[in-house]
Design a protein around this motif. Structure first.
Motif, PDB file in Angstrom:
ATOM      1  N   SER A   4       0.610  -1.291   0.373  1.00 31.00           N
ATOM      2  CA  SER A   4      -0.106  -0.218   0.043  1.00 31.00           C
ATOM      3  C   SER A   4       0.374   1.167   0.232  1.00 31.00           C
ATOM      4  O   SER A   4       1.917   1.400   0.160  1.00 31.00           O
ATOM      5  CB  SER A   4      -0.972  -0.203   1.285  1.00 31.00           C
ATOM      6  N   LYS A   5       0.528   1.991  -0.757  1.00 32.16           N
ATOM      7  CA  LYS A   5       1.118   3.692  -0.492  1.00 32.16           C
ATOM      8  C   LYS A   5       0.288   4.544  -0.057  1.00 32.16           C
ATOM      9  O   LYS A   5      -0.585   4.748  -0.068  1.00 32.16           O
ATOM     10  CB  LYS A   5       1.456   4.074  -2.007  1.00 32.16           C
ATOM     11  N   ALA A   6       1.488   5.270   1.046  1.00 35.54           N
ATOM     12  CA  ALA A   6       0.438   6.291   2.560  1.00 35.54           C
ATOM     13  C   ALA A   6       0.135   7.782   1.139  1.00 35.54           C
ATOM     14  O   ALA A   6       0.508   8.001   0.270  1.00 35.54           O
ATOM     15  CB  ALA A   6       1.277   7.224   3.204  1.00 35.54           C
ATOM     16  N   SER A   7      -0.961   7.328   1.756  1.00 34.99           N
ATOM     17  CA  SER A   7      -1.555   8.735   0.520  1.00 34.99           C
ATOM     18  C   SER A   7      -3.225   8.979   1.024  1.00 34.99           C
ATOM     19  O   SER A   7      -3.746   8.166   0.906  1.00 34.99           O
ATOM     20  CB  SER A   7      -1.501   8.412  -0.989  1.00 34.99           C
ATOM     21  N   THR A   8      -3.586  11.015   1.411  1.00 35.98           N
ATOM     22  CA  THR A   8      -5.023  10.887   1.478  1.00 35.98           C
ATOM     23  C   THR A   8      -5.552  11.072   0.068  1.00 35.98           C
ATOM     24  O   THR A   8      -6.849  11.038   0.528  1.00 35.98           O
ATOM     25  CB  THR A   8      -4.989  11.738   2.690  1.00 35.98           C
ATOM     26  N   THR A   9      -5.079  11.624  -0.120  1.00 30.25           N
ATOM     27  CA  THR A   9      -5.475  12.173  -2.078  1.00 30.25           C
ATOM     28  C   THR A   9      -4.696  11.690  -3.476  1.00 30.25           C
ATOM     29  O   THR A   9      -4.029  11.396  -3.153  1.00 30.25           O
ATOM     30  CB  THR A   9      -4.951  14.230  -1.756  1.00 30.25           C
ATOM     31  N   VAL A  10      -5.281  10.816  -3.906  1.00 29.98           N
ATOM     32  CA  VAL A  10      -5.119   9.768  -4.520  1.00 29.98           C
ATOM     33  C   VAL A  10      -5.248  10.478  -5.566  1.00 29.98           C
ATOM     34  O   VAL A  10      -6.266  10.626  -6.059  1.00 29.98           O
ATOM     35  CB  VAL A  10      -5.960   7.782  -4.128  1.00 29.98           C
ATOM     36  N   LYS A  11      -4.181   9.868  -6.022  1.00 33.23           N
ATOM     37  CA  LYS A  11      -4.084  10.318  -8.009  1.00 33.23           C
ATOM     38  C   LYS A  11      -4.073   9.011  -8.475  1.00 33.23           C
ATOM     39  O   LYS A  11      -2.041   8.934  -8.552  1.00 33.23           O
ATOM     40  CB  LYS A  11      -3.796  11.770  -8.405  1.00 33.23           C
ATOM     41  N   VAL A  12      -4.091   8.242  -9.173  1.00 35.74           N
ATOM     42  CA  VAL A  12      -3.805   7.059 -10.147  1.00 35.74           C
ATOM     43  C   VAL A  12      -3.447   7.857 -11.155  1.00 35.74           C
ATOM     44  O   VAL A  12      -3.812   8.193 -12.040  1.00 35.74           O
ATOM     45  CB  VAL A  12      -4.591   5.815 -10.439  1.00 35.74           C
ATOM     46  N   THR A  13      -1.441   7.602 -11.346  1.00 32.52           N
ATOM     47  CA  THR A  13      -1.477   7.986 -12.448  1.00 32.52           C
ATOM     48  C   THR A  13      -1.546   7.403 -13.580  1.00 32.52           C
ATOM     49  O   THR A  13      -2.025   5.861 -13.740  1.00 32.52           O
ATOM     50  CB  THR A  13       0.195   8.459 -12.395  1.00 32.52           C
ATOM     51  N   ARG A  14      -1.890   7.966 -14.956  1.00 27.70           N
ATOM     52  CA  ARG A  14      -1.824   7.862 -15.847  1.00 27.70           C
ATOM     53  C   ARG A  14      -0.275   7.173 -16.781  1.00 27.70           C
ATOM     54  O   ARG A  14      -0.035   7.489 -16.123  1.00 27.70           O
ATOM     55  CB  ARG A  14      -1.955   8.690 -17.472  1.00 27.70           C
ATOM     56  N   ASP A  43     -15.902   9.117  -5.853  1.00 30.16           N
ATOM     57  CA  ASP A  43     -14.375   9.282  -5.721  1.00 30.16           C
ATOM     58  C   ASP A  43     -13.899   8.546  -5.523  1.00 30.16           C
ATOM     59  O   ASP A  43     -12.256   8.910  -6.188  1.00 30.16           O
ATOM     60  CB  ASP A  43     -14.495   8.600  -3.558  1.00 30.16           C
ATOM     61  N   ILE A  44     -14.038   7.415  -6.039  1.00 25.13           N
ATOM     62  CA  ILE A  44     -13.008   6.678  -6.890  1.00 25.13           C
ATOM     63  C   ILE A  44     -12.833   6.832  -8.432  1.00 25.13           C
ATOM     64  O   ILE A  44     -11.738   7.053  -9.127  1.00 25.13           O
ATOM     65  CB  ILE A  44     -13.494   4.664  -7.174  1.00 25.13           C
ATOM     66  N   ALA A  45     -13.836   7.363  -9.304  1.00 16.97           N
ATOM     67  CA  ALA A  45     -13.406   8.135 -10.759  1.00 16.97           C
ATOM     68  C   ALA A  45     -12.052   9.711 -10.356  1.00 16.97           C
ATOM     69  O   ALA A  45     -11.393   9.154 -11.208  1.00 16.97           O
ATOM     70  CB  ALA A  45     -14.907   8.949 -11.331  1.00 16.97           C
ATOM     71  N   ARG A  46     -12.693  10.388  -9.396  1.00 13.53           N
ATOM     72  CA  ARG A  46     -11.497  11.466  -9.732  1.00 13.53           C
ATOM     73  C   ARG A  46     -10.825  10.585  -8.960  1.00 13.53           C
ATOM     74  O   ARG A  46      -9.342  11.004  -9.111  1.00 13.53           O
ATOM     75  CB  ARG A  46     -12.325  12.206  -8.157  1.00 13.53           C
ATOM     76  N   ALA A  47     -10.162   9.645  -7.810  1.00 13.32           N
ATOM     77  CA  ALA A  47      -8.757   9.118  -7.587  1.00 13.32           C
ATOM     78  C   ALA A  47      -8.248   8.789  -8.976  1.00 13.32           C
ATOM     79  O   ALA A  47      -7.486   8.463  -9.025  1.00 13.32           O
ATOM     80  CB  ALA A  47      -8.732   8.291  -6.541  1.00 13.32           C
ATOM     81  N   ALA A  48      -9.139   7.746  -9.591  1.00 12.56           N
ATOM     82  CA  ALA A  48      -8.547   6.909 -10.967  1.00 12.56           C
ATOM     83  C   ALA A  48      -7.811   8.313 -11.955  1.00 12.56           C
ATOM     84  O   ALA A  48      -7.830   7.477 -12.973  1.00 12.56           O
ATOM     85  CB  ALA A  48      -9.367   6.634 -11.113  1.00 12.56           C
ATOM     86  N   ASP A  49      -8.543   9.567 -12.025  1.00  8.27           N
ATOM     87  CA  ASP A  49      -8.884  10.441 -13.274  1.00  8.27           C
ATOM     88  C   ASP A  49      -9.465   9.937 -14.205  1.00  8.27           C
ATOM     89  O   ASP A  49      -8.945   9.822 -15.847  1.00  8.27           O
ATOM     90  CB  ASP A  49      -7.603  11.247 -13.697  1.00  8.27           C
TER      91      ASP A  49
END
Length: 198
Positions: A4-14, A43-49
């Protein structure tokens, strides 16, 4: 239990990963940080961009995303144990597993065990996802049992249960008390315990 990676605002990189993979990766992270019930598909859509409308192309319901997240945890566990199996002996494999858990102590202090928290939340539902989560936990127990068996221990199953229970317990305490040092201390104790079992 899994990477797991620590982050409260997830942005999954393209990049090379497709939208479905980004959605699953984001779901794993956001479910860990917020819990399943508090998480929306938005929430998931935003995090996944990924645009929200695209989520429905891959997943008709949040439960389908939860199932995909459980599958992703299972895949991460298999990847982890495959890497551990390359190490020279079972005690080293077990101690390296514990070291990996300890390395995630800041994440555990903030959010708990990435998989344990999900499994606990799914246990409160009656839709069958709890059984899928149990299979992942059993896979970890089975892998640990095989390591203790290779150490020549006739009580390998009991020791595997003890190891996984110790990890889940220290994750809960680390999270509840917000104390990463607790996990570091308990991790050292587990590694010393493993040394006594040779």
């Amino acid at each position: 239990m899994t990477d797991s990676k620590a982050s409260t605002t997830v942005k999954v990189t393209r990049g090379r990963t497709g939208k479905r993979e980004r959605l699953v990766t984001a779901a794993v992270q956001v479910f860990h940080e917020q819990g399943v019930e508090k998480t929306t598909l938005g929430d998931i859509a935003r995090a996944a961009d990924v645009p929200l409308g695209n989520v429905y192309y891959y997943f008709k319901t949040k439960d389908q995303l939860v199932e995909a997240a459980v599958d992703a945890h299972c895949a991460q566990l298999h990847t982890l144990t495959d890497r551990l199996d390359e190490l020279p002996d079972p005690a080293t494999r077990l101690k390296t597993l514990v070291a990996g858990w300890v390395d995630q102590r800041d994440v555990a202090a903030r959010f708990g065990c990435p998989f344990g928290t999900l499994a606990t939340e799914l246990d409160k539902r009656d839709d069958g996802l709890d059984r899928a989560a149990a299979q992942v936990m059993r896979a970890l127990i089975d892998w640990a049992k095989s390591q203790f068996t290779q150490l020549g221990r006739p009580d390998a199953h009991d020791l595997a249960i003890e190891l996984v229970a110790a990890y889940q317990g220290m994750s809960v305490l680390t999270n509840t008390l917000r104390d990463p040092d607790l996990m570091a201390t308990q991790g050292r104790r587990l590694q010393n315990w493993i040394d006594t079992l040779r």
